[in-house]
Design an enzyme around this catalytic site. Structure first.
Site, PDB file in Angstrom:
ATOM      1  N   THR A 139     -27.570 -54.698 -62.789  1.00 51.77           N
ATOM      2  CA  THR A 139     -27.043 -54.512 -61.444  1.00 51.77           C
ATOM      3  C   THR A 139     -28.109 -54.034 -60.470  1.00 51.77           C
ATOM      4  OG1 THR A 139     -24.804 -54.051 -62.247  1.00 51.77           O
ATOM      5  CG2 THR A 139     -25.369 -53.226 -60.058  1.00 51.77           C
ATOM      6  N   GLY A 360     -15.543 -48.228 -55.390  1.00 50.79           N
ATOM      7  CA  GLY A 360     -15.837 -47.714 -56.728  1.00 50.79           C
ATOM      8  C   GLY A 360     -16.204 -48.821 -57.690  1.00 50.79           C
ATOM      9  N   HIS A 534     -48.069 -31.032 -40.200  1.00 52.27           N
ATOM     10  CA  HIS A 534     -47.593 -31.153 -38.822  1.00 52.27           C
ATOM     11  C   HIS A 534     -48.255 -32.343 -38.132  1.00 52.27           C
ATOM     12  CE1 HIS A 534     -45.917 -29.683 -35.047  1.00 52.27           C
ATOM     13  NE2 HIS A 534     -47.116 -29.892 -34.488  1.00 52.27           N
TER      14      HIS A 534
END
Length: 553
Positions: A139, A360, A534
């Site tokens: 899958t 589901g 940063h």
């Protein structure tokens, strides 16, 4: 070579020592178990949230949990696990795996590399699965994580083109156009490449690949395409299948399988569900320009996730133009004369061209012959296993979504590795379902690791919560209204970070690193001691100094 490995109870306790300590401290996998319903079966999604009493009971009974993990083995005396470099005349194979998805392929390859004779069976390739069609890769590779993420990538360009105008880009004559068919063709080309890679990995590892549907005929016998094989151990790794509720007109509905194979982009799509798959496809279709209606039973999407995350995500979905229908369920689907669909819900009617059910998945055990040969199944068809992935039949084991524990591809890989270590490497290893980072590739994406605020309050009583909501630097110029949200949950008594959550661009990438820190039981003080990068969104996780709220019980 013939090495016998005895899995006695003292070895199990020693192997599980860290789990025992963590359960005693309250750091068990409530989040992992509780979230199965988001991706897994309707049966698991109906589970009630844990209460403080049940969590206390779990901690008090930690020893009983460990003792019971191998109850069947100890009742029989001791379980013998035999490793053979080459199958003897008694069996054709040392291991026969049914299902060549992520977990099955990993377990088969690793077992073969340990020197045992292995075979795996898988049905012929198809982009859309059925009782007779599947494909090596399963899958995730063929009709789940990978193709879905490719579609997510493709849909991001639409937003990028729009946002680029704030940075000075212009489209003088026309905006860029998109060819849905070409994208699907490129996706399928990549899937063919990947399934070929998986096949080569198996064959180069010495694994025999059998094409066809596997069926268990006994504790040591498997049938594939009319041919029977015997094996010392059988591993069930057949995954799950999409589930469509039994309502009038359900034959007009599609699942994620068909959504990835649509011939053209539908103008109007109704998506039913509010978990991983539903939000991801709602975002994909909306970004490409479809009108999307999202229908779900709860008041908020993403059941089982942190409540603040759910609320924030709901707002962001609306910002993307997705029309939400909370506290609503479809009751019927009607096909009209013009080919469009009329969906009747508990709160009204919706006109659409396609209706996608993402409500589901069910464990794929139908027709495998498991119950007929003594393998216990749960009500939803999941294979019941002990802590070490062994079923009620000592020679038959199971890993991955078919067991309905934590239905995520990386978890299936981990379970496959643990199975090989236990059975073939003389190292009893229970899969570690604690502190599992997870992500929803919605738009914006959601990522989480550890406990929700609600779970942490029940488990620890006293917690400190740190939150930050901000407009990302890019969007101060792009003109987008998209915002980000970040959250840390800290056990007040130990200062350990027990939950981390984020909604915003790059959340999945950031959360993978946070997961490492949490696995090492990093404290908030240690988070704060890290120098931030940063300007990034990630630096917010190490610069949140002010407590948003303190919960004391």
């Amino acid at each position: 070579m013939n090495v016998a490995v005895v899995c006695s109870y003292p070895a199990i306790v020693a192997q599980s020592g860290r789990l025992a300590r963590n359960v005693t401290k309250g750091r068990n996998a409530v989040d992992a178990r509780h979230r199965v319903g988001l991706y897994g079966s309707p049966a698991s999604s109906a589970a009630a949230p844990p209460t403080r009493q049940t969590l206390r009971s779990s901690r008090a009974n930690a020893g009983a949990v460990l003792t019971g993990a191998y109850s069947r083995a100890t009742a029989a005396g001791r379980r013998q696990v035999t490793v053979r470099a080459e199958a003897d005349g008694e069996y054709d194979y040392d291991l026969f795996t049914i299902g060549a998805g992520s977990g099955g392929v990993r377990a088969s390859r690793m077992a073969a590399s340990a020197g045992v004779k292995v075979a795996v069976c898988e049905m012929p390739f198809s982009a859309i699965s059925s009782d007779e069609l599947g494909g090596v890769g399963g899958t995730c590779v063929l009709r789940g994580c990978v193709p879905k993420k490719l579609f997510v990538y493709g849909s991001h360009y639409a937003q990028s083109f729009e946002e680029s105008q704030g940075f000075g880009w212009d489209f003088h004559e026309s905006k860029p156009s998109h060819d849905w068919g070409r994208m699907k063709q490129s996706k399928n080309k990549e899937l063919e490449r990947l399934t070929g890679i998986y096949m080569n990995l198996l064959q180069s590892s010495g694994v025999d690949v059998k094409v066809g549907r596997g069926k268990v005929l006994g504790p040591h016998t498997v049938e594939v395409a009319g041919e029977q094989f015997t094996a010392r151990r059988i591993l069930i790794a057949t995954g799950g299948r999409a589930f469509v509720p039994d309502i009038p007109g359900k034959e007009y509905a599609i699942t994620s399988d068909e959504a990835l194979e649509l011939g053209e982009l539908p103008k109007r799509v109704c998506v039913v569900g509010s978990g991983f798959i539903a939000l991801e496809f709602a975002g994909i279709f909306a970004a490409f320009g479809s009108q999307v209606d999202l229908v779900y039973r709860q008041e908020l999407p993403l059941r089982g996730f942190d409540e603040e995350v759910r609320t924030f995500s709901q707002t962001q979905l609306s910002e993307k133009g997705i029309r939400q229908h909370p506290a609503s369920s479809p009751t019927a689907i009607e096909k009209l004369e013009d080919g469009s669909l009329l969906v009747t819900t508990s709160s009204g009617k919706i006109d659409c061209d396609e209706i996608l059910f993402a409500t589901g998945r069910l464990p794929n055990t139908k027709g495998l012959g498991l119950e007929e040969h003594g393998v216990e199944l749960a009500e939803n068809g999941a294979v019941k296993v002990d802590k070490y992935s062994c079923t009620s039949v000592p020679s038959i084991w199971a890993v991955g979504d078919v067991t309905d524990r934590v239905n995520l591809t990386p978890v299936a890989l981990m379970e496959g590795m643990a199975f090989v270590a236990t059975v073939f490497k003389d190292t009893p290893t229970a899969p570690d379902h604690e502190i599992i980072p997870t992500a929803v590739f919605s738009q914006p994406p959601v990522a989480a690791c550890g406990l929700t605020e609600e779970e942490a309050a029940v488990m620890y009583g006293d917690i400190d919560v740190y939150t930050s909501s901000f407009r990302p630097l890019k969007h101060t110029v792009s003109g987008s209204s998209e915002r980000s949200f970040m959250k840390l949950i800290v056990d007040a008594s130990s200062d350990v970070v027990v939950g981390a959550h984020m909604v915003g661009e790059d959340a999945p990438e950031i959360m993978q690193g946070i997961g490492i820190a949490m696995k090492m039981e990093a404290t908030k003080q240690q988070f704060d001691s890290v120098v931030g990068i940063h300007p990034t969104a990630a630096e917010e996780f190490v610069t949140m100094r002010t407590v948003t709220r303190q919960i004391r019980q």
